[in-house]
Design an enzyme around this catalytic site. Sequence first.
Site, PDB file in Angstrom:
ATOM      1  N   ALA A  46       0.815  -1.435   0.146  1.00 48.47           N
ATOM      2  CA  ALA A  46       0.000  -0.074  -0.006  1.00 48.47           C
ATOM      3  C   ALA A  46       0.777   1.278  -0.063  1.00 48.47           C
ATOM      4  O   ALA A  46       0.770   2.094  -0.652  1.00 48.47           O
ATOM      5  CB  ALA A  46      -1.041   0.087   1.192  1.00 48.47           C
ATOM      6  N   ASP A 213      -4.243  -2.858   3.456  1.00 51.24           N
ATOM      7  CA  ASP A 213      -4.394  -2.013   2.082  1.00 51.24           C
ATOM      8  C   ASP A 213      -5.579  -1.084   2.117  1.00 51.24           C
ATOM      9  O   ASP A 213      -5.513  -0.072   1.461  1.00 51.24           O
ATOM     10  CB  ASP A 213      -4.501  -3.050   0.952  1.00 51.24           C
ATOM     11  CG  ASP A 213      -3.446  -3.691   0.511  1.00 51.24           C
ATOM     12  OD1 ASP A 213      -2.737  -3.447  -0.370  1.00 51.24           O
ATOM     13  OD2 ASP A 213      -3.046  -4.997   1.399  1.00 51.24           O
TER      14      ASP A 213
END
EC number: 5.3.1.23
Length: 310
Positions: A46, A213
């Site tokens: 991420a 994420d």
Amino acid sequence: MRTIDWVDGAIELVDQTLLPDRLVMLRITTVDDLIDAIRRLAVRGAPALGVAGAFGVVMAGGDREQIARLRAARPTAVNLAWGVDQVTGSADDPLKTALRLRDDDIAACRAMGERGADLVQSLTPGDARIMTICNTGGLACVERGTALGVVQTLHERGRLAEVLALETRPLLQGARLTAWELQRMAAPYRLVVDSAGPYLLTTGVDAVLIGADRVAANGDTANKIGSYALALGARRAGVPFIVVAPESTIDAATPSGEHIEIEDRGDDEVVTVRGVRLAPEGSRALNPAFDVTPNDLITAIVTEARVITP
């Protein structure tokens, strides 16, 4: 080593599909090449995707169609769209903004490492035995990492007993990437088959550390598939389940986990491993790349700024 950076007018990033066999830096000069690198997971994680999105906007030079395609390249991880939006929404020079996001990520990872290590040590009287899934180290960020950054800080403090790293099927990010990073930091570790993780939590693990994420507004988190099973196992075994992710991963516009779009990456990654077919020709597969852990199974969410107890 930086996973991703801006060098002489282009993006340079580690091609993570080639690890651990080869360490190769890709030089990305077009938005199309960056989108390809994102989709085939040459760059992943991420925070790294957030920086990639920011640099990609600089490379797009104001082309709205290219920016829109870049923003949508991976739907589950909020940081990619966040990085794109931070640059497109800024009044500053795009490259200046993107470089600031890069530097902010480096600082955030150091802060998460310290804050997370403090939390683990407050929960564990001795050296910590940690379980983790996927890859959350420097390869998922610019430097150091999120959950694995906490592991690195514990190791530097002399408070790490061992890491149990799940292999992370189907693409083996744990076996290929996390093991590679743990070797580079000379930390003690063993690899674990994904399905053995929940059982091994009953054998003396002090904490589960994972990344995220996307964190929904209510504290539900989306992370690599298999995280939910670890959360269930950790609750049964009484093991703290700790999510380590930057503030930029918190998506206030997503009310809960059921509103998070889960990317399905198709048949090929399941029926083959690195080009070798495992299943009979014509086999179909379900391949969700992520799952959602409800907030009531999460002990704490550690960011660079705070510790959240959902």
